[in-house]
Design a protein around this motif. Structure first.
Motif, PDB file in Angstrom:
ATOM      1  N   ARG A  20     -12.219  42.046  18.944  1.00  0.00           N
ATOM      2  CA  ARG A  20     -11.453  42.764  17.903  1.00  0.00           C
ATOM      3  C   ARG A  20     -10.532  41.816  17.156  1.00  0.00           C
ATOM      4  N   GLY A  21     -11.150  40.751  16.598  1.00  0.00           N
ATOM      5  CA  GLY A  21     -10.361  39.791  15.835  1.00  0.00           C
ATOM      6  C   GLY A  21      -9.364  39.017  16.671  1.00  0.00           C
ATOM      7  N   GLY A  22      -9.634  38.878  17.961  1.00  0.00           N
ATOM      8  CA  GLY A  22      -8.737  38.154  18.864  1.00  0.00           C
ATOM      9  C   GLY A  22      -7.683  39.043  19.505  1.00  0.00           C
ATOM     10  N   ASN A  23      -7.608  40.317  19.091  1.00  0.00           N
ATOM     11  CA  ASN A  23      -6.568  41.204  19.619  1.00  0.00           C
ATOM     12  C   ASN A  23      -6.708  41.461  21.117  1.00  0.00           C
ATOM     13  N   LEU A  24      -7.943  41.412  21.632  1.00  0.00           N
ATOM     14  CA  LEU A  24      -8.154  41.721  23.047  1.00  0.00           C
ATOM     15  C   LEU A  24      -7.809  40.556  23.974  1.00  0.00           C
ATOM     16  N   VAL A  25      -7.476  39.405  23.383  1.00  0.00           N
ATOM     17  CA  VAL A  25      -7.064  38.257  24.209  1.00  0.00           C
ATOM     18  C   VAL A  25      -5.685  37.737  23.836  1.00  0.00           C
ATOM     19  N   ASN A  26      -5.108  38.263  22.767  1.00  0.00           N
ATOM     20  CA  ASN A  26      -3.759  37.863  22.359  1.00  0.00           C
ATOM     21  C   ASN A  26      -2.846  39.097  22.362  1.00  0.00           C
ATOM     22  N   ASN A  27      -1.589  38.877  22.643  1.00  0.00           N
ATOM     23  CA  ASN A  27      -0.608  39.971  22.630  1.00  0.00           C
ATOM     24  C   ASN A  27      -1.070  41.156  23.484  1.00  0.00           C
ATOM     25  N   ILE A  28      -1.577  40.855  24.665  1.00  0.00           N
ATOM     26  CA  ILE A  28      -2.099  41.916  25.533  1.00  0.00           C
ATOM     27  C   ILE A  28      -0.934  42.735  26.093  1.00  0.00           C
ATOM     28  N   PRO A  29      -0.985  44.051  25.946  1.00  0.00           N
ATOM     29  CA  PRO A  29       0.085  44.883  26.511  1.00  0.00           C
ATOM     30  C   PRO A  29       0.186  44.691  28.020  1.00  0.00           C
ATOM     31  N   LYS A  30       1.401  44.773  28.536  1.00  0.00           N
ATOM     32  CA  LYS A  30       1.613  44.530  29.977  1.00  0.00           C
ATOM     33  C   LYS A  30       0.848  45.529  30.838  1.00  0.00           C
ATOM     34  N   GLU A  31       0.659  46.769  30.318  1.00  0.00           N
ATOM     35  CA  GLU A  31      -0.092  47.768  31.069  1.00  0.00           C
ATOM     36  C   GLU A  31      -1.542  47.347  31.281  1.00  0.00           C
ATOM     37  N   VAL A  32      -2.098  46.663  30.280  1.00  0.00           N
ATOM     38  CA  VAL A  32      -3.488  46.198  30.371  1.00  0.00           C
ATOM     39  C   VAL A  32      -3.571  44.934  31.217  1.00  0.00           C
ATOM     40  N   SER A  33      -2.628  44.022  31.023  1.00  0.00           N
ATOM     41  CA  SER A  33      -2.614  42.782  31.821  1.00  0.00           C
ATOM     42  C   SER A  33      -2.558  43.091  33.315  1.00  0.00           C
ATOM     43  N   LYS A  34      -1.790  44.107  33.673  1.00  0.00           N
ATOM     44  CA  LYS A  34      -1.661  44.483  35.071  1.00  0.00           C
ATOM     45  C   LYS A  34      -3.009  44.891  35.658  1.00  0.00           C
ATOM     46  N   ILE A  35      -3.796  45.605  34.878  1.00  0.00           N
ATOM     47  CA  ILE A  35      -5.120  46.047  35.350  1.00  0.00           C
ATOM     48  C   ILE A  35      -6.038  44.852  35.552  1.00  0.00           C
ATOM     49  N   ILE A  95      -0.193  48.401  18.250  1.00  0.00           N
ATOM     50  CA  ILE A  95      -0.437  47.893  19.614  1.00  0.00           C
ATOM     51  C   ILE A  95      -0.402  46.379  19.683  1.00  0.00           C
ATOM     52  N   PHE A  96      -1.058  45.727  18.722  1.00  0.00           N
ATOM     53  CA  PHE A  96      -1.360  44.306  18.878  1.00  0.00           C
ATOM     54  C   PHE A  96      -0.444  43.372  18.098  1.00  0.00           C
ATOM     55  N   GLY A  97       0.409  43.884  17.219  1.00  0.00           N
ATOM     56  CA  GLY A  97       1.181  42.977  16.379  1.00  0.00           C
ATOM     57  C   GLY A  97       0.304  42.461  15.247  1.00  0.00           C
ATOM     58  N   GLY A  98       0.690  41.351  14.647  1.00  0.00           N
ATOM     59  CA  GLY A  98      -0.091  40.813  13.537  1.00  0.00           C
ATOM     60  C   GLY A  98      -0.191  41.806  12.398  1.00  0.00           C
ATOM     61  N   LYS A  99       0.947  42.379  11.999  1.00  0.00           N
ATOM     62  CA  LYS A  99       0.922  43.491  11.057  1.00  0.00           C
ATOM     63  C   LYS A  99       0.411  43.089   9.675  1.00  0.00           C
ATOM     64  N   LEU A 100       0.759  41.901   9.214  1.00  0.00           N
ATOM     65  CA  LEU A 100       0.251  41.458   7.909  1.00  0.00           C
ATOM     66  C   LEU A 100      -1.263  41.318   7.936  1.00  0.00           C
ATOM     67  N   LYS A 101      -1.784  40.763   9.035  1.00  0.00           N
ATOM     68  CA  LYS A 101      -3.233  40.608   9.166  1.00  0.00           C
ATOM     69  C   LYS A 101      -3.921  41.965   9.179  1.00  0.00           C
ATOM     70  N   THR A 102      -3.342  42.931   9.880  1.00  0.00           N
ATOM     71  CA  THR A 102      -3.937  44.255   9.956  1.00  0.00           C
ATOM     72  C   THR A 102      -3.917  44.936   8.592  1.00  0.00           C
ATOM     73  N   LYS A 103      -2.840  44.752   7.836  1.00  0.00           N
ATOM     74  CA  LYS A 103      -2.786  45.304   6.479  1.00  0.00           C
ATOM     75  C   LYS A 103      -3.877  44.705   5.596  1.00  0.00           C
ATOM     76  N   PHE A 104      -4.100  43.403   5.745  1.00  0.00           N
ATOM     77  CA  PHE A 104      -5.160  42.753   4.984  1.00  0.00           C
ATOM     78  C   PHE A 104      -6.523  43.313   5.370  1.00  0.00           C
ATOM     79  N   HIS A 105      -6.761  43.488   6.675  1.00  0.00           N
ATOM     80  CA  HIS A 105      -8.028  44.062   7.138  1.00  0.00           C
ATOM     81  C   HIS A 105      -8.219  45.478   6.598  1.00  0.00           C
ATOM     82  N   TYR A 106      -7.128  46.221   6.511  1.00  0.00           N
ATOM     83  CA  TYR A 106      -7.214  47.587   5.987  1.00  0.00           C
ATOM     84  C   TYR A 106      -7.694  47.572   4.529  1.00  0.00           C
TER      85      TYR A 106
END
Length: 405
Positions: free
Chosen positions: A205-220, A322-333
């Motif tokens: 997902r554009g690197g989102n699944l390996v960067n800025n991982i929420p702590k709830e997911v990292s724990k799993i 969820i992932f941050g990178g708000k400017l990038k997400t706006k561009f993708h939108y």
């Protein structure tokens, strides 16, 4: 390296493909020395599928790849590139674009040629302009070997495109959060049943699944008995599907090439255990709980009478929070939903008819949520931004293929 078979041709494709959209850069341009080193290294590691396109790296990716594969490397790999439908105004444009790409790639044929970023309306446009005749003629002449398409749209459009031409392959967005988004698992299975090879893009997902991982997911991930990186979990989950031919990765470090090729060498179909699949399911559930909108991507709300791509609007809206990178997400939108590379589907098209709300099994107040999406991503300048970017994309492509030297 593990290799998987293209059903209609018996080509053997490496389970990891090299995406040339995120090459290493230096001073805003492709770092040719480092990128060439990485491409040669990837070939040594067994990768034989290289994916590029006219828009990548501001029109420079194809020419770079052509240079990088000189000296005997071209013969070791399959090249994939794409026809930008947004730049095509006539049947003649298709031939002109392809001839320019062959020149930039310094080759006499494209192994895997895609119509770029199709959805329902863009497919109708290309059909009416004669794209099927173009593909057949290009294959007869040997300029392309296999014909396919990349896709960002709804499942009904995907099935229609699959059925309306004799494709060898297709390319879809697919990852642990997109099972029901765009083509999704249903599209993956449908294409495979039609004997199409399926190329996977956006596995992270554009690197989102390996960067800025929420702590709830990292724990799993950390609780698993067998320790794997988030990238390993993501790639192994996709390659666990026997219908998948290859997964594209935009690698730009040697360490990424090592990790991904090592993963692909062991990620065989149906190789994940029940326990491992349960871990992935738990991670998905954790992501779902963090989402701003509890959309499952079931698409019961679709099609929207006014053209809103409701699941994609909510997917990007969730990414934003969820992932941050708000400017990038706006561009993708803007790119994905503003009609730049595919059909318009932005939240601002909503006319509050209420049809989607009645159909939603999650009982989401979709029209009001779409107002939130529009407020977050669009604003007063949205129309101006989309117009400028669309003109820019068209101009870039036309300049790129009209240059002869």
């Amino acid at each position: 390296m593990q290799y998987r078979t293209v059903p209609k041709t018996n080509d053997k494709i490496s389970a990891i493909g090299f995406g040339c959209m995120r090459l290493p850069v230096k001073n805003g341009r492709i770092d040719e020395k480092e990128a060439t080193k990485q491409i040669h290294y990837a070939i040594e590691k067994g990768i034989n599928y290289f994916d590029t396109a006219i828009p990548y790296h501001m029109g420079k990716s194809e020419s770079f790849l052509g240079r990088a594969l000189l000296g005997g490397f071209r013969e070791k790999v399959k090249i994939a590139t794409k026809l930008p439908h947004w730049s095509v105004k006539s049947r003649e444009d298709m031939d002109e674009i392809l001839n320019s790409q062959l020149k930039k790639l310094q080759t006499d044929h494209i192994d895997y040629y895609l119509i770029h970023s199709l959805a329902g309306d863009s497919w109708e446009k290309m059909k009416n302009l004669g794209v099927i005749d173009f593909l057949e003629s290009a294959k007869k002449s040997g300029k392309i070997i296999n014909a396919g398409f990349s896709f960002h749209g709804d499942i009904s459009s995907f099935k229609r495109i699959v059925d309306e031409n004799d494709w060898e392959f297709c390319q879809i967005q697919y990852n642990i959060l997109d099972e029901k988004n765009q083509a999704g698992t249903e599209g993956l299975l449908y294409a495979a049943q039609k004997n199409l090879a399926v190329i996977i893009m956006e596995p992270l997902r554009g690197g989102n699944l390996v960067n800025n991982i929420p702590k709830e997911v990292s724990k799993i991930w950390d609780e698993a008995d067998v320790k794997k990186t988030p990238a390993e979990w993501s790639f192994q989950w996709i390659l666990n599907k026997p219908e998948v031919t290859t997964v594209l990765s935009g690698m730009n470090e040697i360490s990424q090439i090592d990790e991904n090729t090592d993963t692909a060498s062991n990620a065989f179909p149906d190789s994940l255990t029940k326990e491992e699949l349960l871990i992935v399911d738990k991670a998905k559930e954790a992501y779902m709980k963090l989402m701003k909108v509890g959309c499952t991507g079931c698409r019961y709300c679709m099609p929207c009478p006014y053209g809103v791509d409701i699941p994609e609007c909510f997917s990007l809206y969730n990414n934003y929070f969820i992932f941050g990178g708000k400017l990038k997400t706006k561009f993708h939108y803007i790119i994905r939903l503003g009609g730049i590379l595919s059909d318009r589907g932005n939240a601002g098209l909503c006319r509050n008819c209420g049809k989607c709300k009645k159909s939603c099994p999650q009982n989401l107040d979709i029209p009001n949520l779409l107002k939130d999406v529009s407020k977050t991503f669009e604003g007063r300048t949205f129309g101006i931004k989309t117009a400028i970017l669309k003109k820019g994309a068209e101009l870039q492509a036309r300049i790129s293929f009209k240059k002869r030297n």
